[in-house]
Design a protein around this motif. Structure first.
Motif, PDB file in Angstrom:
ATOM      1  N   LEU A 132       0.843  -1.194   0.000  1.00 16.30           N
ATOM      2  CA  LEU A 132       0.000   0.000   0.000  1.00 16.30           C
ATOM      3  C   LEU A 132       0.877   1.243   0.000  1.00 16.30           C
ATOM      4  N   THR A 133       0.500   2.240  -0.788  1.00 13.95           N
ATOM      5  CA  THR A 133       1.159   3.543  -0.719  1.00 13.95           C
ATOM      6  C   THR A 133       0.115   4.643  -0.671  1.00 13.95           C
ATOM      7  N   LEU A 134       0.443   5.710   0.093  1.00 12.17           N
ATOM      8  CA  LEU A 134      -0.450   6.863   0.210  1.00 12.17           C
ATOM      9  C   LEU A 134       0.346   8.092   0.606  1.00 12.17           C
ATOM     10  N   ASN A 135       0.145   9.182  -0.134  1.00 15.05           N
ATOM     11  CA  ASN A 135       0.587  10.495   0.336  1.00 15.05           C
ATOM     12  C   ASN A 135      -0.480  10.977   1.313  1.00 15.05           C
ATOM     13  N   THR A 136      -0.154  11.008   2.598  1.00 11.74           N
ATOM     14  CA  THR A 136      -1.177  11.197   3.625  1.00 11.74           C
ATOM     15  C   THR A 136      -1.649  12.639   3.792  1.00 11.74           C
ATOM     16  N   HIS A 137      -0.769  13.626   3.407  1.00 16.80           N
ATOM     17  CA  HIS A 137      -1.163  15.028   3.645  1.00 16.80           C
ATOM     18  C   HIS A 137      -1.541  15.200   5.119  1.00 16.80           C
ATOM     19  N   SER A 138      -0.762  14.580   5.989  1.00 13.35           N
ATOM     20  CA  SER A 138      -1.185  14.420   7.376  1.00 13.35           C
ATOM     21  C   SER A 138      -1.232  15.738   8.142  1.00 13.35           C
ATOM     22  N   TRP A 139      -2.201  15.800   9.051  1.00 17.01           N
ATOM     23  CA  TRP A 139      -2.504  16.960   9.898  1.00 17.01           C
ATOM     24  C   TRP A 139      -2.949  18.161   9.072  1.00 17.01           C
ATOM     25  N   LEU A 140      -3.323  17.939   7.828  1.00 17.07           N
ATOM     26  CA  LEU A 140      -3.815  19.012   6.964  1.00 17.07           C
ATOM     27  C   LEU A 140      -5.221  18.718   6.462  1.00 17.07           C
ATOM     28  N   GLU A 141      -5.792  17.618   6.936  1.00 14.70           N
ATOM     29  CA  GLU A 141      -7.160  17.261   6.578  1.00 14.70           C
ATOM     30  C   GLU A 141      -8.118  17.703   7.683  1.00 14.70           C
ATOM     31  N   ASP A 142      -9.399  17.663   7.405  1.00 13.62           N
ATOM     32  CA  ASP A 142     -10.391  18.179   8.357  1.00 13.62           C
ATOM     33  C   ASP A 142     -10.572  17.279   9.573  1.00 13.62           C
ATOM     34  N   LYS A 143     -10.423  15.974   9.389  1.00 14.06           N
ATOM     35  CA  LYS A 143     -10.704  15.033  10.462  1.00 14.06           C
ATOM     36  C   LYS A 143      -9.497  14.130  10.659  1.00 14.06           C
ATOM     37  N   ASP A 144      -8.549  14.617  11.485  1.00 16.08           N
ATOM     38  CA  ASP A 144      -7.281  13.919  11.637  1.00 16.08           C
ATOM     39  C   ASP A 144      -7.438  12.532  12.235  1.00 16.08           C
ATOM     40  N   GLU A 145      -8.210  12.410  13.297  1.00  9.35           N
ATOM     41  CA  GLU A 145      -8.372  11.113  13.945  1.00  9.35           C
ATOM     42  C   GLU A 145      -9.106  10.131  13.025  1.00  9.35           C
ATOM     43  N   ALA A 146     -10.086  10.632  12.290  1.00  7.09           N
ATOM     44  CA  ALA A 146     -10.798   9.771  11.347  1.00  7.09           C
ATOM     45  C   ALA A 146      -9.849   9.272  10.265  1.00  7.09           C
ATOM     46  N   GLN A 147      -8.904  10.128   9.856  1.00  5.81           N
ATOM     47  CA  GLN A 147      -7.923   9.719   8.851  1.00  5.81           C
ATOM     48  C   GLN A 147      -7.076   8.563   9.372  1.00  5.81           C
ATOM     49  N   ILE A 148      -6.579   8.679  10.593  1.00  8.85           N
ATOM     50  CA  ILE A 148      -5.770   7.613  11.175  1.00  8.85           C
ATOM     51  C   ILE A 148      -6.591   6.337  11.318  1.00  8.85           C
ATOM     52  N   ASN A 149      -7.799   6.469  11.803  1.00  7.39           N
ATOM     53  CA  ASN A 149      -8.638   5.288  12.020  1.00  7.39           C
ATOM     54  C   ASN A 149      -8.963   4.573  10.717  1.00  7.39           C
ATOM     55  N   TYR A 179      -4.427  -4.410  -8.970  1.00  5.14           N
ATOM     56  CA  TYR A 179      -4.131  -2.993  -8.719  1.00  5.14           C
ATOM     57  C   TYR A 179      -5.443  -2.321  -8.352  1.00  5.14           C
ATOM     58  N   GLN A 180      -5.475  -1.662  -7.203  1.00  4.57           N
ATOM     59  CA  GLN A 180      -6.719  -1.043  -6.749  1.00  4.57           C
ATOM     60  C   GLN A 180      -6.453   0.333  -6.169  1.00  4.57           C
ATOM     61  N   ILE A 181      -7.221   1.321  -6.625  1.00  6.04           N
ATOM     62  CA  ILE A 181      -7.197   2.649  -6.018  1.00  6.04           C
ATOM     63  C   ILE A 181      -8.075   2.618  -4.775  1.00  6.04           C
ATOM     64  N   VAL A 182      -7.548   3.155  -3.672  1.00  8.44           N
ATOM     65  CA  VAL A 182      -8.282   3.203  -2.408  1.00  8.44           C
ATOM     66  C   VAL A 182      -8.291   4.640  -1.886  1.00  8.44           C
ATOM     67  N   PHE A 183      -9.127   4.893  -0.915  1.00  8.72           N
ATOM     68  CA  PHE A 183      -9.286   6.227  -0.328  1.00  8.72           C
ATOM     69  C   PHE A 183      -9.674   7.260  -1.384  1.00  8.72           C
ATOM     70  N   PRO A 231     -13.349   5.623   2.051  1.00 15.19           N
ATOM     71  CA  PRO A 231     -13.486   7.079   2.192  1.00 15.19           C
ATOM     72  C   PRO A 231     -12.207   7.824   1.823  1.00 15.19           C
ATOM     73  N   LYS A 232     -12.364   8.981   1.240  1.00 16.24           N
ATOM     74  CA  LYS A 232     -11.234   9.837   0.882  1.00 16.24           C
ATOM     75  C   LYS A 232     -10.664  10.449   2.160  1.00 16.24           C
ATOM     76  N   ILE A 233      -9.356  10.290   2.387  1.00 13.47           N
ATOM     77  CA  ILE A 233      -8.739  10.781   3.616  1.00 13.47           C
ATOM     78  C   ILE A 233      -7.550  11.695   3.356  1.00 13.47           C
TER      79      ILE A 233
END
Length: 274
Positions: A4-21, A250-254, A260-262
């Motif tokens: 799995l790979t993801l550019n998380t854009h972490s702590w810049l989204e609206d719902k940080d805890e939901a993103q982690i979960n 090959y599958q696109i996720v989030f 959900p988009k995170i």
């Protein structure tokens, strides 16, 4: 084998805890063997974290702080009964308030190292980029993996091209299967750019999207995002490039379809079956 790979854009989204979960939930349910994350942020002045034996430092490790996104994610995974070995490498200051880096999580122990890829080493300069490389075991196979967040195309002697040349040198002597995961900031549909440079590399890499027997989705950004303000159409700029690894799915996720988009990027989940 699941990567799995993801550019998380972490702590810049609206719902940080939901993103982690949500990220932890997918990693657990998909039973990922290896996870590569980019834009893994921690505050510039946050208190230090109390890491455990699953954290595997690199040489000259930048201290891990309590709001390091990968640290918080691995804590959540442990709460779900999923322990991952992990490493983090600092790239540069992001958005004037974060230490931004790249991370790798692996089910099996890993031996990590950070490799300077950019011309600059100044953390105040967003051009500063390190690749996080690690030897680990995935589904019984020893591999060399990397989490990468590379620069935009600036011609054949700077930016992405310069970084790619440095990365090729770092990988040149390895005989192991390779998995390069991350945000390459170079669209697949643009010829004579970074994507062609990767596909023509003497490393003999394959694009998992191209070789998978089954695909669900393709694009990894919807259009305009930070760094791609002029984009008017969806693009593939995140990849899983492999050498001597079987990729069947090959599958696109989030992406708000399969999950959900995170982040401002979508994720890629690839499966390899013999």
């Amino acid at each position: 084998m699941k990567l799995l790979t993801l550019n998380t854009h972490s702590w810049l989204e609206d719902k940080d805890e939901a993103q982690i979960n949500e990220l932890a939930r997918l990693i657990q349910e998909a039973n990922c063997d290896l996870v590569a994350l980019q834009e893994v942020n921690q505050g510039l002045t946050s208190p230090l974290a109390d890491t455990d034996a699953y954290f595997t430092p690199i040489a000259d490790q930048t201290p891990i702080q309590i709001d390091n996104f990968a640290y918080r994610l691995t804590q959540r995974l442990q709460a779900l009964g999923c322990a991952y070995y992990w490493s983090w490498a600092y790239n540069h200051i992001g958005y004037d308030r974060f230490q931004e880096g790249v991370a790798l999580l692996s089910k099996e122990p890993l031996t990590p190292s950070a490799h300077l890829l950019s011309e600059t080493t100044d953390p105040a300069d967003y051009h500063t980029r390190y690749g996080l490389l690690a030897q680990t075991t995935v589904a019984g196979t020893n591999i060399l993996a990397a989490s990468l967040h590379l620069s935009w195309w600036e011609g054949t002697t700077s930016g992405f091209a310069y970084e790619w040349q440095r990365l090729e040198k770092a990988l040149a002597d390895s005989q192991l299967p390779i998995a390069l995961l991350g945000d390459f900031n170079n669209p697949a549909h643009i010829t004579a750019g970074g994507y062609d440079l990767v596909m023509q590399s003497p490393l003999q890499l394959q694009d998992s999207y191209q070789i998978a027997r089954e695909r669900q989705g393709s694009f990894t950004i919807p259009a305009k995002i930070a760094g791609w303000e002029e984009a008017t159409e969806p693009m593939r700029i995140d990849y899983v490039f492999v050498r001597n690894l079987p990729i069947t799915h090959y599958q696109i996720v989030f992406d708000d379809h399969h999950s959900p988009k995170i982040s401002d990027h979508f994720g890629i989940l690839v499966t390899g079956e013999e």
